[in-house]
Design an enzyme around this catalytic site. Structure first.
Site, PDB file in Angstrom:
ATOM      1  N   LYS A  80       0.166  -1.702  -6.251  1.00 32.77           N
ATOM      2  CA  LYS A  80       0.234  -1.354  -7.667  1.00 32.77           C
ATOM      3  C   LYS A  80       1.403  -2.123  -8.292  1.00 32.77           C
ATOM      4  CE  LYS A  80       0.322   2.867 -10.544  1.00 32.77           C
ATOM      5  NZ  LYS A  80       0.445   4.336 -10.505  1.00 32.77           N
ATOM      6  N   SER A 111      -3.187   6.716 -12.950  1.00 30.38           N
ATOM      7  CA  SER A 111      -2.804   5.389 -13.362  1.00 30.38           C
ATOM      8  C   SER A 111      -3.019   4.318 -12.296  1.00 30.38           C
ATOM      9  CB  SER A 111      -1.333   5.402 -13.767  1.00 30.38           C
ATOM     10  OG  SER A 111      -0.518   5.695 -12.646  1.00 30.38           O
ATOM     11  N   SER A 165      -1.919  10.374  -9.981  1.00 33.28           N
ATOM     12  CA  SER A 165      -2.247   8.960 -10.196  1.00 33.28           C
ATOM     13  C   SER A 165      -2.796   8.219  -8.978  1.00 33.28           C
ATOM     14  CB  SER A 165      -1.023   8.213 -10.722  1.00 33.28           C
ATOM     15  OG  SER A 165      -0.883   8.442 -12.107  1.00 33.28           O
TER      16      SER A 165
END
Lengths: 486, 476
Positions: free
Chosen positions: A79, A154, A178
């Site tokens: 990420k 996310s 997330s």
């Protein structure tokens, strides 16, 4: 089967038997990215050359007989809020569009030591704020099961990349769900470990007391392998616990006999889509048939978890994101009159709408005169929620719930109403508030063919019981083998 | 009407730990700009602070030396505000659970003892330094000082005159130096203070409206700033107006203070517990471990000097005001010198030379034994007291052993009687008037003749012998 379709543990065995090389495997992943990522839009940065060089080096070391970790030679992606030395780490924000950290996050150091091959950095909601990856400054990542739908957020691209076979595994971060919510939306395995298990050093902070890095993988065995690689005490992170960490692969046992499962009725009510409820109940029946017991119970204060979460996370975020002021790195506005003007313009132009909303919400919650009513009250709720989990775990080994109230929604469907978007986190935020581990595994598809994930909640530092339960379920079902048609 | 000034102080002292409060960077002063910093102290994305335990050690030590209670369960908090010298846009400080609280320091002003309350001592990080205008187009930032550990010492509003505040500051500085937690160099900014001041009619119980004064960089400036502010406030009250609660900035060059713009001071710092750090838990063992390292403090040392060496209270206070000076004194005494004589030399010539040359006790270039040697030379009659004064000056210039200086410069006293007789004869011959005056009963004339002899020998003649010799010769 193509190499990119395999799990990390299957590939480890092939690499060790020298049936394949890391360079072949890495090429296979890079080709896959070239083929599918124009549709999925997971990657913000792909490091073709570096990844191949890296793979070649691992091959050399392996053929020289060097003993490397279980994940040696395995291509993975991170990420884009996990710092990588000399490689763009943007948090999917205009604010950090050009930021190359001069340091690696501790998890990156650990994965390098393990011998993994980093192929790229993944899209996300800006600064990890969002549940759909619609808040990225750069691009919209799609759900591999339906390109009109969001992958969740996310860590949406961390889940989509695994589901689309564009990485063997990925790391995401989870502040309120997330990792788990996108894992559920994309039909992969995702774990948020206990707070303090994985070092946060080098994870660009959203909400320091809630953030935790965790793996997204194709099955439970891979989850255990990645946990082994990334957990552990880090002297650079004061909140990282100095305890003895287990070998998580030891928990991969096909046995749930006598396991006590609690199912909080607050998570199974009207707000949850009936197909999801049905699917979770079906999974519970399967576990029961394998020797576990389950019963419904009441987990009080659940309704307060979401407001408490949004107050605490926004308050911390308002302070954590204050450093992006256009002075030292990242975006700076072009023209300004004075210092105040530089701050105002840089921050107005550099942050997206959702980030600004949270900064304002958090600033308000911490303001003099409001602190007691909001931030302090939220912290009190937090203590009570922790206590209600403690009580539950005096009776149960594992708590099982749905992960999300709905399956993946359409792009644009909720982005106009922040409150509706926030409600998507209703099943996941309590764990962050209580610091508990949560593991999401696929447990079926809905009538539209979209994945459903079930959430297993454990006692603090008892990831092992979650892994054992999930492994047993996986060994006796086929849900984890479902893949999107791309 | 007579007015009384009410003063409270907030003193920031940089701690002399080797490394910064949350990272491994050096705290050394004066490095090339931006060379004593790293991603942590410059607040890069994703980095985390880890508390330097030494900082807590030092704060506990400061608390014990100022009679504070030590907080068993403390925490750190974020103080949020935007400024380019603060790279995270928040300072990690302590809000409601400081390391130390409820202490006091005893001071003495004009022979009057007074107890000044210490409200709290907390730990925090320093900010960087802005450098304005040197390049014409804007400001540059030096982050070297970012993350240097500080303690902030907050007093009760217990002081009633600028003089009391000055003595408090001097006493505090001396304590911090004694316990070795801060070098307290005001010129390097390692000791800074903010002044809270209000005025009220003598006898009135309620305090007046106070102002806070910032940017006070020396004790002298502090006194001037307080005198100025007290006068300003009294004038406002006398004219029937209200003093406004505000933050003011002292301009030491112009000798005035002015109110800071509202924007500069109207901060809502939005304090909240620092989630990147764990609570500071201090148990009894830790406190006792630190207590063992406390040296004899200035007040106790002063009392001991008075008792053990029979020094006058004033002398004892001056010598013990600086840890270095006191150490130097003890070196002299340990080398066998008479403490009272040493004290006289300290109070006289030593202090004068330090003052004339603007030197700190730390800058004395020779060890204490040399003073003892110098005094031994006088006692043995090798040199006279006046020659010794000259030797002391040379010791400051050349940092040499006084015995060597005396030899090299040929300063050994003339105590050979036949040599002295020759000199006396010559002086008697050359000064018939003075001889006549003496014989006529003017005792003073003898002093003049002795002086002439000393002059002829460049001060090397043994004055006592000379005196006796001249008397003998003139009385014949």
């Amino acid at each position: 089967m193509e190499l990119y379709q395999l799990t990390a543990h299957a590939l480890r065995d092939l690499l060790r038997k020298k049936e394949i090389s890391s360079i072949e495997l890495t090429k296979s992943i890079l080709d896959r990215i070239n083929l599918t990522d124009p549709q999925i839009q997971s990657y913000l940065t792909v490091m073709h050359e570096q990844a191949l060089n890296n793979a070649q080096e691992i091959d050399k070391r392996m053929s020289a007989g060097e003993q490397l970790g279980d994940l040696a030679g395995i291509p993975m992606a991170l990420k884009d809020n996990i710092c990588t030395e000399g490689i763009l780490t943007t948090c999917a924000s205009k604010m950090l569009h050009n930021f190359k950290p001069p340091y690696d996050a501790t998890v990156v150091k650990k994965l390098k030591k393990e011998g993994t091959v980093l192929v790229g950095k993944l899209n996300m909601d800006e600064f990890a704020m969002g549940s759909s990856t619609e808040n990225s400054y750069f691009k919209q990542t799609k759900n591999p099961y339906d390109l009109d739908r969001v992958p969740g957020g996310s860590s949406g691209a961390s889940a989509a990349a695994v589901a689309a076979d564009e990485a063997i595994f990925t790391l995401g971060s989870d502040t309120g769900g997330s990792i788990r919510q996108p894992a559920a939306f994309c039909g992969v395995v995702g774990m948020k470990p206990t707070y303090g298990t994985v070092s946060r050093f080098g994870l660009v902070a959203f909400a320091s007391s809630l953030d935790q890095i965790g793996p997204l993988t194709k099955d439970v065995t891979d989850c255990a392998l990645v946990l082994n690689a990334i957990t552990g005490h880090d002297p650079m992170d004061s909140t990282s616990l100095n305890i003895k960490y287990p070998d998580y692969t030891k928990a991969l046992v096909n046995n749930v006999k006598g396991l006590k499962i609690g199912v909080p009725k607050e998570y199974m009510g009207e707000g949850i889509n009936a197909e999801i409820r049905h699917s979770v109940l079906n999974a519970l029946e399967i576990l029961k048939s394998l020797g576990a017991e389950y019963e419904e119970f009441s987990l009080p204060l659940t309704e307060y978890a979401l407001p408490a979460y949004y107050l605490i996370s926004s308050a911390e975020a308002s302070s954590n994101l204050a450093r992006y002021d256009g002075i030292k790195y990242g975006y700076r506005t072009g023209q300004f009159k004075d210092l105040l003007d530089l701050y105002k313009k840089t921050r107005s132009e550099g942050f997206g709408t959702e980030v600004k909303r949270r900064i304002m919400l958090g600033t308000y919650a911490l303001s003099s005169g409001y602190y007691d009513a909001y931030y302090k009250k939220a912290q009190q709720v937090r203590t009570l929620i922790k206590k209600s989990f403690d009580d539950a775990f005096s009776r149960y080994d594992v708590i099982i719930t749905p992960t999300t109230p709905t399956t993946a929604f359409k792009i644009g469907e909720k982005s106009k109403d922040p409150l509706e978007m926030y409600a998507a986190d209703i099943c996941t935020v309590s764990l962050n508030i209580a610091g508990l581990p949560g593991l999401v595994i696929p447990c079926g598809l809905d009538s539209k063919g979209l994945p459903i994930g079930m959430q297993l909640i454990g006692k603090a530092f008892d990831e092992a019981t979650l892994l054992r339960t999930a492994y047993t379920f996986e060994q006796n079902t086929e849900y984890h083998k479902i893949r999107p048609n791309l | 009407m007579n007015y009384e000034t009410v003063i409270g102080l907030e003193v920031h002292a940089e701690l002399s730990t080797k490394t910064k409060i949350f990272c491994d960077c050096t705290t050394e002063f004066g490095g090339e700009v931006n060379t004593h910093c790293c991603p942590i102290c410059t607040g890069m994305p994703g980095v985390l602070p880890v508390l330097n335990k030494k900082v807590v050690d030092y704060a506990i030590k400061a608390g014990l030396a100022t009679n504070c209670e030590i907080t068993e369960f403390g925490k750190q908090d974020r103080k949020n505000y935007f400024y380019p010298d603060l790279p995270k846009a928040y300072q990690i400080s302590q809000y409601d659970l400081p390391v130390c609280k409820n202490g006091y320091i005893d001071i003495e002003v004009n022979g009057q003892k007074k107890r000044i309350g210490i409200t709290r001592i907390h730990i925090e990080e320093d900010a960087g330094k802005l450098m304005h205008d040197e390049w014409g187009t804007g400001s540059l930032i030096d982050y070297n000082r970012c993350g240097v550990p500080l303690i902030e010492i907050v007093t009760e509003p217990d002081m009633r005159t600028p003089e009391e505040a000055k003595v408090f500051l001097e006493t505090l500085k001396s304590i911090l130096q004694y316990i070795d937690v801060s070098d307290c160099k005001m010129q390097e900014g390692s000791l800074r203070c903010d002044i809270n001041l209000s005025v009220k009619p003598v006898g009135q119980k309620e305090f007046g409206v106070r102002t806070e004064m910032k940017n006070v960089n020396s004790f002298r400036a502090a006194v001037r700033a307080m005198e100025y502010e007290a006068k300003r406030q009294i004038e406002i009250v006398e004219s029937g107006k209200q003093v406004e609660q505000e933050t003011r900035r002292w301009d030491d060059v112009k000798g005035v203070s002015y109110a800071m713009r509202n924007k500069e001071e109207a901060h809502d710092y939005r304090y909240f517990p620092e989630p990147d750090l764990v609570p500071i838990v201090i148990n009894k063992e830790w406190i006792e471990e630190i207590r063992k390292t406390l040296p004899e403090l200035p007040n106790a040392k002063k009392e001991r000097y008075i008792k053990q060496y029979q020094l006058p209270e004033y002398d004892a206070a001056i010598i013990t005001s600086s840890r270095t000076l006191a150490q130097f004194f003890e070196e002299c005494v340990e080398s066998g010198a008479n403490p009272k004589i040493v004290s006289n030399w300290f109070m006289g010539d030593l202090m004068r030379i330090l003052k004339d040359n603007n030197l700190e006790p730390e800058e004395i270039p020779f060890p204490g034994q040399y003073i003892a040697k110098l005094l031994a030379l006088i006692e043995k009659g090798t040199i006279s007291g006046s020659i010794a004064k000259k030797v002391l000056e040379v010791m400051f210039d050349e940092a040499k052993d006084p015995e060597i200086i005396v030899k090299e410069k040929g300063l050994i006293q003339i105590s050979d009687e036949s040599q002295l007789v020759e000199i006396a004869k010559k002086v008697i011959e050359d000064n018939p008037q003075s001889v006549a005056d003496y014989k006529g009963g003017k005792e003073k004339a003898l002093g003049f003749l002795v002086g002439q002899c000393m002059k002829a020998t460049k001060g090397k003649a043994n004055p006592q012998m000379l005196n006796n010799l001249l008397k003998e010769m003139l009385n014949k």
